[in-house]
Scaffold this motif. Structure first.
Motif, short mmCIF file in Angstrom:
data_model
loop_
_atom_site.label_atom_id
_atom_site.label_comp_id
_atom_site.label_asym_id
_atom_site.label_seq_id
_atom_site.Cartn_x
_atom_site.Cartn_y
_atom_site.Cartn_z
N LEU A 52 -5.77 8.42 -5.52
CA LEU A 52 -6.40 9.65 -6.03
C LEU A 52 -6.47 10.74 -4.97
N SER A 53 -6.94 10.39 -3.79
CA SER A 53 -7.12 11.40 -2.75
C SER A 53 -5.79 11.75 -2.09
N GLN A 54 -5.87 12.60 -1.07
CA GLN A 54 -4.68 13.06 -0.39
C GLN A 54 -4.05 11.93 0.43
N MET A 55 -2.74 11.90 0.50
CA MET A 55 -2.01 10.89 1.25
C MET A 55 -2.02 11.25 2.73
N HIS A 56 -2.16 10.21 3.57
CA HIS A 56 -2.19 10.41 5.01
C HIS A 56 -1.06 9.61 5.65
N PHE A 57 -0.21 10.30 6.38
CA PHE A 57 0.92 9.64 7.03
C PHE A 57 0.42 8.84 8.23
N ILE A 58 0.75 7.54 8.25
CA ILE A 58 0.30 6.67 9.35
C ILE A 58 1.48 5.91 9.95
N ALA A 59 2.69 6.37 9.70
CA ALA A 59 3.91 5.77 10.26
C ALA A 59 4.00 4.28 9.87
N ILE A 60 4.13 3.40 10.84
CA ILE A 60 4.33 1.97 10.54
C ILE A 60 3.04 1.18 10.70
N ASP A 61 1.89 1.84 10.62
CA ASP A 61 0.62 1.14 10.79
C ASP A 61 0.39 0.10 9.70
N ASN A 62 0.85 0.39 8.48
CA ASN A 62 0.69 -0.60 7.40
C ASN A 62 1.41 -1.90 7.73
N TYR A 63 2.60 -1.79 8.32
CA TYR A 63 3.37 -2.98 8.68
C TYR A 63 2.72 -3.70 9.87
N LYS A 64 2.16 -2.94 10.81
CA LYS A 64 1.46 -3.56 11.94
C LYS A 64 0.23 -4.32 11.46
N ASN A 65 -0.55 -3.66 10.58
CA ASN A 65 -1.75 -4.31 10.06
C ASN A 65 -1.40 -5.56 9.25
N LEU A 66 -0.27 -5.50 8.57
CA LEU A 66 0.17 -6.64 7.77
C LEU A 66 0.47 -7.85 8.65
N LEU A 67 1.17 -7.60 9.76
CA LEU A 67 1.53 -8.71 10.64
C LEU A 67 0.32 -9.28 11.37
N ASN A 68 -0.75 -8.51 11.45
CA ASN A 68 -1.96 -8.99 12.11
C ASN A 68 -3.00 -9.52 11.14
N ASP A 69 -2.64 -9.59 9.86
CA ASP A 69 -3.57 -10.06 8.83
C ASP A 69 -3.45 -11.57 8.68
N VAL A 70 -4.52 -12.27 8.97
CA VAL A 70 -4.52 -13.73 8.87
C VAL A 70 -4.31 -14.18 7.43
N LEU A 71 -4.85 -13.44 6.49
CA LEU A 71 -4.73 -13.80 5.08
C LEU A 71 -3.29 -13.69 4.60
N PHE A 72 -2.55 -12.73 5.13
CA PHE A 72 -1.13 -12.60 4.78
C PHE A 72 -0.35 -13.83 5.23
N TRP A 73 -0.60 -14.30 6.45
CA TRP A 73 0.11 -15.48 6.95
C TRP A 73 -0.29 -16.72 6.17
N LYS A 74 -1.55 -16.76 5.72
CA LYS A 74 -1.99 -17.88 4.88
C LYS A 74 -1.24 -17.87 3.55
N ALA A 75 -1.10 -16.69 2.94
CA ALA A 75 -0.36 -16.57 1.68
C ALA A 75 1.11 -16.91 1.86
N LEU A 76 1.70 -16.48 2.99
CA LEU A 76 3.10 -16.79 3.25
C LEU A 76 3.30 -18.29 3.45
N LYS A 77 2.39 -18.92 4.18
CA LYS A 77 2.48 -20.36 4.41
C LYS A 77 2.37 -21.12 3.10
N ASN A 78 1.42 -20.74 2.24
CA ASN A 78 1.27 -21.41 0.94
C ASN A 78 2.51 -21.22 0.08
N THR A 79 3.05 -20.00 0.06
CA THR A 79 4.22 -19.71 -0.78
C THR A 79 5.43 -20.51 -0.34
N LEU A 80 5.68 -20.55 0.97
CA LEU A 80 6.83 -21.31 1.48
C LEU A 80 6.64 -22.80 1.26
N PHE A 81 5.43 -23.30 1.46
CA PHE A 81 5.18 -24.73 1.25
C PHE A 81 5.42 -25.11 -0.21
#
Length: 314
Positions: A52-81
């Motif tokens: 809804l609000s204005q978009m803010h450019f943050i470059a590759i911060d979304n990808y950095k935050n993703l790689l540092n998210d413990v829950l993401f790695w948990k989901a990846l581990k479950n999916t691969l298993f």
């Protein structure tokens, strides 16, 4: 480009204008509903936006935050298993069933093909509800069967969450075995009987014919089914979502959390982090591409190409 060549190109396009007019609707719709969302999703992954609000450019911060998210790695581990373990019965079960039906050992092949293929055309929600009742703690059929052998009830969908993946694996494999069986059976029936007869005349046993002739000839089809199952593995959502009582976090201790559940939990269902969700989607796409290329490399035709003969000097 010269004027003559330009006129020639325009003339060619004009001469086939009727054909281009007929195929234009497909390309227009494909560009609007496929290419544009793909490109815009990639563009959105570099922004922070709540829809809804204005978009803010943050470059590759979304990808950095993703790689540092413990829950993401948990989901990846479950999916691969889930995917790796489930692929064992999917591949072997599909090949076994296809071999049995192709060997004329049973009658009524069309009936069995329909029965085994039905899970693919049945509602995933209905199937998930049935499996949820099967794996129930107090009144589940599996626990009832185990009680006949004196085994106490197992909390498949609860407890510490470690057994949720078992239920998902059973359901995922049960659903895809029939799909692979039909494809493998079509491939087996496409192999000429002359090859089998020639091998039998040379004294080859049935196991040797199967492993040295049939399976190598089915390698491209097996590769196709592996890639299809891999895509289905990364898209796994409905089954664990229903089995964990509509939990977006995968139940107890995130035991059933998959990558697709993780993505949808960020946006649009569980939250409004559309930029972050777009980054997750493209990471999943990249993983599918890498696995597909790896499977193509491993199972591709590795036979050395014949070298070209060099012409000798006169």
């Amino acid at each position: 480009m010269s004027v003559k060549k330009r006129k020639g190109l325009l003339g060619t396009l004009y001469s086939y204008r009727v054909a281009y007019a007929y195929i234009a609707p497909f390309f227009i719709l494909f560009a609007i509903f496929n290419l544009y969302p793909i490109a815009y999703g990639f563009y959105l992954s570099f922004f922070r936006w709540d829809g809804l609000s204005q978009m803010h450019f943050i470059a590759i911060d979304n990808y950095k935050n993703l790689l540092n998210d413990v829950l993401f790695w948990k989901a990846l581990k479950n999916t691969l298993f889930i995917g790796i373990i489930a692929h064992i019965p999917i591949l072997l079960g599909g090949l076994t069933l296809a071999y049995i039906l192709n060997s004329k050992m049973v009658k009524g092949q069309n009936i069995f093909k329909t029965i085994y293929f039905m899970p693919m055309v049945t509602s995933s929600v209905a199937i998930s509800i049935i499996f949820m009742n099967m794996f129930g703690y107090n009144y589940g059929y599996i626990n009832y069967f185990l009680s006949l052998f004196g085994i106490s009830n197992v909390n498949w969908l609860g407890g510490d969450g470690s057994l949720i993946k078992v239920a998902v694996i059973v359901m995922f494999a049960w659903k895809w075995i029939g799909w692979n069986m039909v494809i493998y059976l079509a491939g087996m029936q496409g192999i000429s009987n002359d090859i089998y007869e020639a091998a039998a005349i040379d004294g080859a046993s049935k196991p040797r014919i199967m492993f040295n002739i049939m399976i190598p000839l089915l390698k491209p089809i097996i590769l196709f089914t592996l890639i299809q199952s891999t895509i289905g593995m990364f898209n796994l959502f409905t089954e664990p979502y229903i089995l964990t009582s509509n939990s977006w976090t995968g139940g107890v201790n995130n035991g059933g959390l998959t990558l697709m559940m993780y993505l949808l939990n960020k946006a649009p269902q569980g939250g409004t982090a559309y930029g972050y969700a777009s980054a997750v989607a493209y990471v999943i796409t990249l993983m599918i591409m890498v696995i597909s290329l790896f499977l193509n490399k491993v199972m591709g035709d590795n036979e050395p190409k014949p070298k070209k003969e060099r012409r000798g000097r006169k």
